[in-house]
Every structure is written in C-alpha cells, then in structure tokens.
Scaffold this active site. Structure first.
Site, PDB file in Angstrom:
ATOM      1  CE  LYS A   1     -45.675  31.232   5.298  1.00 15.59           C
ATOM      2  NZ  LYS A   1     -44.353  31.815   5.327  1.00 15.59           N
TER       3      LYS A   1
ATOM      4  CB  SER B   1     -41.774  29.600   2.899  1.00 14.69           C
ATOM      5  OG  SER B   1     -42.269  30.443   3.914  1.00 14.69           O
TER       6      SER B   1
ATOM      7  CE  LYS C   1     -40.464  29.998  -1.703  1.00 12.09           C
ATOM      8  NZ  LYS C   1     -40.465  29.874  -0.228  1.00 12.09           N
TER       9      LYS C   1
END
Length: 305
Positions: free
Chosen positions: A172, A97, A241
């Site tokens: 994502k 990701s 994140k």
C-alpha cells in the site's frame, strides 16, 4: 471452517464508515467504535449495527476485529484498549495504511493470547469504499485469510494476497508512492502546458487518451484541482505518512530511491506550507507556488499566441 459473522469495527472515519456499512449490507453483525464522540452512535442511527462504547467489553463478542485508523500508533492504542477482552481464535485485521514493522510487533504481542493478526490495507478512496469496489492488499497467515475472505469480499472486488504479515501495508505504501509521483509530474506538466498556452483541462483530456494517463489524470485533476475543490477525501498528512513508510522500507532493503525521496520531500514541503488537515490534492498548490502561477489562471507572457 465457516466464515466469522460478528465483527467489531474500530475507526469509522471517511473510509471506515462506508466499509462498515458494506459489511452490514452483506449480512454481518457489526459493532462500531470511534474515537470521535458521537460518531459511532450516529452510524448506528443512520446505518444500523450496534455501538461498542468500550472496546474491552465489546471484544469478546466478536469473531473478527477490524481496525481502520490513521496510523500504526493509533492501532497500537486501540489494541491496548482491546487486549483485556481478546480471546483465543479471534482474528484482528488491520486495514489501516500502517508501518509493517509496527504491525509485526503488535502481532507478536497478541500471539500468546491466541489472536491472529492480518494486514489488509485498501486502495480506491471513499467512492469505491461506498460501492464495495476497493482493492485490498492482504498479508498474513493463509488459513486466517481464508476465514475472513467473505468479509473482505463485502468491501472489495480485488483481493491480492501479497505475502507475510506486513506485506500488504508495504504494498500500500509503495502504491501511494507511485500515485504521488504520477500526481506531481502530471501537475508540473499542466503548469508547463498552461504557460505555453494550452488549456489544462484540454491537456488532461489528451493525457487520458495517451500514454501519460494515470489515476491522477483520470480521477483527480479536473475533479479536485482544476475545480479548486481539493476535497478528494484523502489527507495530505496521511500521504506524507505513507511516503515516509515507503522510504523506511527502501532503507531497510538497502535500495537507493532518489525519486521517492524527492516525492516525499515535496509532499512534506506542501504539508509545511499549507498546514495540517489539507486534502492530498492540495499538493498541487506547492507546484503552483514554485511555478508562480495557478492552474486555470491566465498564462504568462511567455505563452504562445
């Protein structure tokens, strides 16, 4: 062109381990590498395949290199270690990701070598990684995606081609933004309901039979929050994140995103409160702290009898 058969899989952590195992089970030749000492050797003993102790040495034997690492920084470091062994015609699939801009920069660096880079992050968590039922969001050159589709099919049941390189990672991050938003509002609803006098487990059942249903109500609240297990296998640090990446995309696109900012700030606050290494479902503890109650505990005197 026939499907590639030799795979170098870099990063066999919580997700990478079962994904690499699925490739082995599908008949691909897989060499594995991990930064944690002994993990690659453990994989070979328990699952099979070969250990790739040195990335530059292992790279020439692979048709495809897959990276499944925590951040784009880790991917960049792995690619730097691989670079001396990469050759024309290879495909590098980053299934992390990551940040789209970072992926595009890595791809530009690899292009003179004749190496094609794709991004193909996944959703579904460890349970679906084990069963090969991941949702895969792919970005990049269509012909290269055609070549590697048999590999992706060994790991996932739905493969969405999103667009150009980096678009899978953008999707994502946005998916995890929606997931975080659903989790946060659902936990707040459980806290409100509990203080009113409604059992949060019963509330979860009602939500799952009603329009409030989402992935968190179905697969996280009872399993990891109300059970107080907080061990879904996906870290809060990684969630923060991903939310930060989603906000970077929003800023670059010039889109005002107030609720997205709030989700990220709340998640970062939980990260600061709880410290590193927490499961993302421990985000509920921040909502509990703000409310002054714990889910599953006794409702306050303000609840209905």
């Amino acid at each position: 062109m026939s499907a590639p058969q030799n795979v170098l899989f870099v990063g066999i952590g919580n997700m990478g381990w079962p994904m690499a195992a699925r490739l082995l089970g599908a008949g691909f030749a897989v060499a594995v590498n991990d930064a944690v000492p002994g993990r690659a050797a453990d994989f070979v003993r328990q699952v099979g395949g070969a250990e790739a102790a040195d990335l530059a040495t292992a790279a020439p034997q692979a048709n495809v290199v897959i990276t499944m690492l925590p951040t784009s920084k880790h991917v960049g470091e792995a690619v730097a270690a691989l670079r001396a062994g990469l050759k024309q015609g290879q495909i590098l699939i980053d299934m992390s990701s990551g940040a789209p801009a970072a992926t595009q920069a890595i791809a530009a660096d690899l292009a003179p070598l004749g190496v094609t880079m794709l991004d193909a992050p996944v959703s579904g968590g460890v349970p679906r990684a084990k069963t090969g039922e991941l949702a895969i969001m792919a970005g990049g050159d269509a012909a290269a995606l055609d070549r590697v589709e048999p590999l992706l099919r060994a790991m996932g049941t739905t493969i969405h081609r999103i667009g150009g390189l980096g678009s899978g990672q953008a999707m994502k991050a946005l998916n995890n933004l929606v997931s975080a938003g659903g989790f946060l509002i659902g936990i707040e609803a459980l806290l409100i309901g509990q203080q009113f006098g409604i059992d949060p487990a019963l509330m979860t059942d009602v939500l799952n039979a009603s329009t409030g249903m989402n992935n968190s109500t179905q697969k996280k609240f009872k399993q990891f929050v109300l059970s107080r297990q907080f061990n879904s296998g996906f870290g809060l640090d990684l969630m923060v994140k991903d939310l930060s990446i989603a906000l970077e995309i929003a800023r670059a696109a010039g889109v005002a995103a107030p609720f997205s900012n709030l989700c990220r700030e709340l998640s970062a606050s939980a990260q600061g409160l709880l410290g590193p290494g927490q499961d993302h479902t421990a985000l509920a503890k921040l909502s509990e702290a703000l409310a002054g109650v714990e889910l599953g505990g006794e409702p306050s005197s303000h609840s209905q009898s």
